[in-house]
Design an enzyme around this catalytic site. Structure first.
Site, mmCIF file in Angstrom:
data_model
loop_
_atom_site.group_PDB
_atom_site.id
_atom_site.type_symbol
_atom_site.label_atom_id
_atom_site.label_comp_id
_atom_site.label_asym_id
_atom_site.label_seq_id
_atom_site.Cartn_x
_atom_site.Cartn_y
_atom_site.Cartn_z
ATOM 1 C CD GLU A 78 -2.454 5.511 4.120
ATOM 2 O OE1 GLU A 78 -1.834 5.865 5.146
ATOM 3 O OE2 GLU A 78 -3.220 6.266 3.501
ATOM 4 C CB SER A 107 -0.895 -0.003 1.247
ATOM 5 O OG SER A 107 -1.495 1.252 1.453
ATOM 6 C CE1 TYR A 136 -4.082 -1.668 5.248
ATOM 7 C CE2 TYR A 136 -3.306 0.465 4.483
ATOM 8 C CZ TYR A 136 -3.751 -0.812 4.215
ATOM 9 O OH TYR A 136 -3.863 -1.234 2.905
#
Length: 344
Positions: A134, A132, A155
């Site tokens: 992120e 990801s 996360y």
């Protein structure tokens, strides 16, 4: 070679459903892992359902969970997949602050359990890890495959762990294992609590007179938003290469939450400023200001390039929500509308 078999974790999610469609079109036999629940959670793939008693059935689902390594190993032995697409995770960034341990156990350790199951069973399969954007977090944009990670959420931290686990198994055991570092990708199948889907739904409902206000947190956060339907093709392409490698998948463009709201509401002839309200409950303890991906490597090696950007995506998602409101009694009607050529 016979029919290829693919195993998908997270098959009932946004990406899993689009990937299943793609693989079935390519004549794969597709197996999906589904978590056992007391309510049905297969809505995104119901339109693909095939009666297992029929002939030429190519879609199968199996109960399993990322917290159960022995079950994962048993499924690998049973299915004998040629390709594994590991998409399952606790993937809501804001929720990961509330449930950091659960996020780490599923998103992080769940990946290791699956990789270890591949290693133990000795399957010569190819493994895709859904990494990801992120993971980059506070790293300055644009971000590419060599950008240092600086995650800003549990996360993101869990995804960094899973990323390095995937690379470690590739380097230590010679496994064909790749990381697809996908930047934000949305669609009418996005979960209803994710910000793009919330905005698109609200715009349609306000237009229909069903609600008046939409509550959001940080309007200034900027993201590189693409179309999930296009991004799953990049996943497939990564596993078709001669050598395993890691790729950033992105549009290379940046839009704020404010921009996305403006696009959605303008599409139905409304001014977003008349309806959007601030709610601090939606703020994260630590924010990610700007994610913009450099997908030039994927374009160069995979031949992949996006065609849908945030403004078109906003319109596509609002149209799907309007369609849901018009035809609520027809299961999947709004989503099927999004599959027509005009939607992409």
């Amino acid at each position: 070679m016979g029919v290829k078999k693919a195993l998908i974790t997270g098959i009932t999610g946004q990406d899993g459903s689009y990937l299943t469609e793609l693989l079935l079109q390519k004549n794969y036999q597709v197996h999906g892992i589904v978590r056992r629940a007391s309510t049905f959670n297969t809505q995104r793939i119901d339109h693909l359902y095939q009666d297992p008693h029929g002939t030429d059935v190519r879609l199968f689902t199996h109960y399993g969970d990322l917290s159960d390594g022995s079950r994962l190993a048993a499924l690998l032995e049973q299915v004998q997949p040629d390709e594994i697409y590991h998409l399952a995770a606790q993937s809501h960034v804001r929720v990961s602050f509330d449930e950091p341990e659960f996020t780490g156990n599923t998103t992080g350790l769940g990946t290791v359990r699956l990789l270890e199951a591949v290693r133990i069973t000795g399957l010569p399969c190819r493994f895709y890890q859904a990494s990801s954007s992120e993971m980059f977090g506070a790293a300055p944009p644009p971000q590419h495959e060599g950008t240092p990670f600086h995650p800003r959420s549990p996360y993101g931290v869990a995804k960094v762990y899973a990323y390095w686990a995937t690379r470690n198994y590739r380097e230590a055991y010679g496994m064909y294992a790749v990381n697809g570092i996908l930047f934000n990708h949305e669609s009418p199948r996005r979960g209803p609590t994710f910000v793009t889907r919330k905005i698109a739904t609200a715009a349609a409902r306000v237009k229909a007179g069903l609600q008046d206000s939409l509550y959001l947190g940080n309007l200034e956060a900027r993201r590189d938003w693409g179309y999930a339907r296009e991004y799953v093709e990049a996943m497939w392409l990564m596993l078709q290469q001669e050598q395993p490698d890691d790729y950033v998948i992105a549009t290379g463009t940046s839009h704020s939450v404010r921009d996305f709201a403006e696009h959605c509401f303008a599409h139905v002839g409304l001014d977003w400023r008349d309806h959007v309200r601030f709610d601090e409950r939606y703020l994260r303890p630590s924010e990610v200001d700007d994610l913009v991906g450099d997908g030039s490597k994927a374009h160069r090696i995979l031949g992949w390039k996006p065609s849908t950007h945030a403004p078109e995506l906003a319109r596509l998602m609002v149209d799907a929500e309007l369609n849901r409101l018009l035809r609520p009694s027809i299961p999947g009607a709004a989503d099927r509308a999004s599959l027509t050529p005009a939607a992409g």
